[in-house]
Design a protein around this motif. Structure first.
Motif, PDB file in Angstrom:
ATOM      1  N   GLU A   1       0.921  -1.057  -0.106  1.00  0.00           N
ATOM      2  CA  GLU A   1      -0.106   0.254   0.136  1.00  0.00           C
ATOM      3  C   GLU A   1       0.923   1.333   0.088  1.00  0.00           C
ATOM      4  O   GLU A   1       0.456   2.317  -0.764  1.00  0.00           O
ATOM      5  CB  GLU A   1      -0.837  -0.115   1.173  1.00  0.00           C
ATOM      6  CG  GLU A   1      -2.169  -0.923   1.018  1.00  0.00           C
ATOM      7  CD  GLU A   1      -2.057  -2.380   1.538  1.00  0.00           C
ATOM      8  OE1 GLU A   1      -0.605  -2.818   1.842  1.00  0.00           O
ATOM      9  OE2 GLU A   1      -2.703  -3.211   1.480  1.00  0.00           O
TER      10      GLU A   1
ATOM     11  N   GLU B   1      -7.186   4.188   0.250  1.00  0.00           N
ATOM     12  CA  GLU B   1      -6.947   2.750   0.743  1.00  0.00           C
ATOM     13  C   GLU B   1      -5.598   2.316   0.282  1.00  0.00           C
ATOM     14  O   GLU B   1      -4.777   1.339   0.741  1.00  0.00           O
ATOM     15  CB  GLU B   1      -8.128   1.979   0.130  1.00  0.00           C
ATOM     16  CG  GLU B   1      -9.556   2.280   0.717  1.00  0.00           C
ATOM     17  CD  GLU B   1     -10.328   3.470   0.212  1.00  0.00           C
ATOM     18  OE1 GLU B   1      -9.769   4.053  -0.813  1.00  0.00           O
ATOM     19  OE2 GLU B   1     -11.113   4.036   0.648  1.00  0.00           O
TER      20      GLU B   1
ATOM     21  N   ARG C   1      -5.191   0.460  -2.378  1.00  0.00           N
ATOM     22  CA  ARG C   1      -5.193  -0.974  -3.108  1.00  0.00           C
ATOM     23  C   ARG C   1      -5.416  -0.912  -4.568  1.00  0.00           C
ATOM     24  O   ARG C   1      -4.554  -1.610  -5.346  1.00  0.00           O
ATOM     25  CB  ARG C   1      -6.257  -1.856  -2.370  1.00  0.00           C
ATOM     26  CG  ARG C   1      -6.048  -2.072  -0.953  1.00  0.00           C
ATOM     27  CD  ARG C   1      -5.006  -3.209  -0.685  1.00  0.00           C
ATOM     28  NE  ARG C   1      -5.169  -4.408  -1.186  1.00  0.00           N
ATOM     29  CZ  ARG C   1      -4.382  -5.195  -1.037  1.00  0.00           C
ATOM     30  NH1 ARG C   1      -3.474  -5.339  -0.274  1.00  0.00           N
ATOM     31  NH2 ARG C   1      -4.538  -6.299  -1.603  1.00  0.00           N
ATOM     32  N   TRP C   2      -6.272  -0.177  -5.126  1.00  0.00           N
ATOM     33  CA  TRP C   2      -6.453   0.094  -6.531  1.00  0.00           C
ATOM     34  C   TRP C   2      -6.971   1.755  -6.485  1.00  0.00           C
ATOM     35  O   TRP C   2      -8.046   2.048  -6.266  1.00  0.00           O
ATOM     36  CB  TRP C   2      -7.533  -0.775  -6.808  1.00  0.00           C
ATOM     37  CG  TRP C   2      -7.874  -0.576  -8.634  1.00  0.00           C
ATOM     38  CD1 TRP C   2      -7.414   0.350  -9.383  1.00  0.00           C
ATOM     39  CD2 TRP C   2      -8.863  -1.399  -9.110  1.00  0.00           C
ATOM     40  NE1 TRP C   2      -7.872   0.284 -10.335  1.00  0.00           N
ATOM     41  CE2 TRP C   2      -8.874  -1.032 -10.476  1.00  0.00           C
ATOM     42  CE3 TRP C   2      -9.523  -2.684  -8.706  1.00  0.00           C
ATOM     43  CZ2 TRP C   2      -9.633  -1.803 -11.362  1.00  0.00           C
ATOM     44  CZ3 TRP C   2     -10.075  -3.269  -9.834  1.00  0.00           C
ATOM     45  CH2 TRP C   2     -10.270  -2.746 -11.282  1.00  0.00           C
TER      46      TRP C   2
ATOM     47  N   GLN D   1      -2.570  -0.301  -8.966  1.00  0.00           N
ATOM     48  CA  GLN D   1      -3.076  -1.532  -8.161  1.00  0.00           C
ATOM     49  C   GLN D   1      -2.019  -2.153  -7.256  1.00  0.00           C
ATOM     50  O   GLN D   1      -0.722  -2.377  -7.658  1.00  0.00           O
ATOM     51  CB  GLN D   1      -3.618  -2.401  -8.999  1.00  0.00           C
ATOM     52  CG  GLN D   1      -4.735  -2.078  -9.808  1.00  0.00           C
ATOM     53  CD  GLN D   1      -5.397  -3.181 -10.836  1.00  0.00           C
ATOM     54  OE1 GLN D   1      -4.801  -3.575 -11.567  1.00  0.00           O
ATOM     55  NE2 GLN D   1      -6.616  -3.524 -10.764  1.00  0.00           N
ATOM     56  N   HIS D   2      -2.459  -2.715  -6.240  1.00  0.00           N
ATOM     57  CA  HIS D   2      -1.524  -3.506  -5.344  1.00  0.00           C
ATOM     58  C   HIS D   2      -1.334  -4.736  -6.178  1.00  0.00           C
ATOM     59  O   HIS D   2      -2.180  -5.062  -6.981  1.00  0.00           O
ATOM     60  CB  HIS D   2      -2.362  -4.020  -4.029  1.00  0.00           C
ATOM     61  CG  HIS D   2      -1.257  -4.683  -3.220  1.00  0.00           C
ATOM     62  ND1 HIS D   2      -1.099  -6.065  -3.169  1.00  0.00           N
ATOM     63  CD2 HIS D   2      -0.908  -4.373  -2.100  1.00  0.00           C
ATOM     64  CE1 HIS D   2      -0.422  -6.419  -2.219  1.00  0.00           C
ATOM     65  NE2 HIS D   2      -0.189  -5.350  -1.258  1.00  0.00           N
TER      66      HIS D   2
ATOM     67  N   ASP E   1      -3.912  -7.413  -6.049  1.00  0.00           N
ATOM     68  CA  ASP E   1      -5.560  -7.030  -6.698  1.00  0.00           C
ATOM     69  C   ASP E   1      -5.192  -6.988  -8.332  1.00  0.00           C
ATOM     70  O   ASP E   1      -6.011  -7.223  -9.098  1.00  0.00           O
ATOM     71  CB  ASP E   1      -5.825  -5.462  -6.364  1.00  0.00           C
ATOM     72  CG  ASP E   1      -6.209  -5.652  -4.768  1.00  0.00           C
ATOM     73  OD1 ASP E   1      -6.383  -6.595  -4.209  1.00  0.00           O
ATOM     74  OD2 ASP E   1      -6.230  -4.673  -4.138  1.00  0.00           O
TER      75      ASP E   1
END
Length: 131
Positions: free
Chosen positions: A49, A78, A80-81, A94-95, A98
């Motif tokens: 992240e 967040e 993550r994306w 994106q992570h 993900d």
């Protein structure tokens, strides 16, 4: 009609900024024939992240220096994306987990891959030159 020169230029700027923050598997897709809202999807991934956030910050800063501001930002907090919509270009950061799960490249596999400069391709399995 293929992606505009402006869209290609912004994609290159964003890709270089992402690559500078060690983004992985940077790929640009010409979605102009499939979508009316944008010309290019730029997809990059980070290993955690914190790195996703750093990539997002670098892309925003690089495009801001070009006088371009995101019309819409989602998922940034967040990390993550994150989606950064610049009109001509939509940047997806994106992570890595993900990215594997959602597989945007597979979803848009019928769209041409845009050749990125070597210094804008990221590391670890970056997109190879495709026909």
């Amino acid at each position: 009609m293929p992606a505009t020169e402006r869209a290609l230029d912004l994609a290159h700027v964003a890709a270089r900024a992402a690559s500078d923050r060690k983004a992985q598997e940077i790929i640009a897709l010409d979605v102009s024939e499939r979508l009316v809202l944008t010309d290019v999807f730029l997809i990059a991934s980070g290993t955690n992240e914190r790195q996703v956030g750093a990539i997002v910050d670098a892309v925003e800063e690089a495009l801001h220096e070009r006088g371009v501001k995101a019309v819409r930002r989602e998922g940034v907090r967040e990390a993550r994306w994150a989606l950064l919509d610049y009109g001509d270009v939509v940047v997806h950061v994106q992570h890595a987990d993900d990215r594997t799960y959602y597989a945007l490249e597979r979803l848009w596999a019928d769209c041409p891959v845009i050749e990125l400069p070597e210094d804008a391709r990221g590391g670890d399995g970056q997109a190879e030159t495709q026909e």
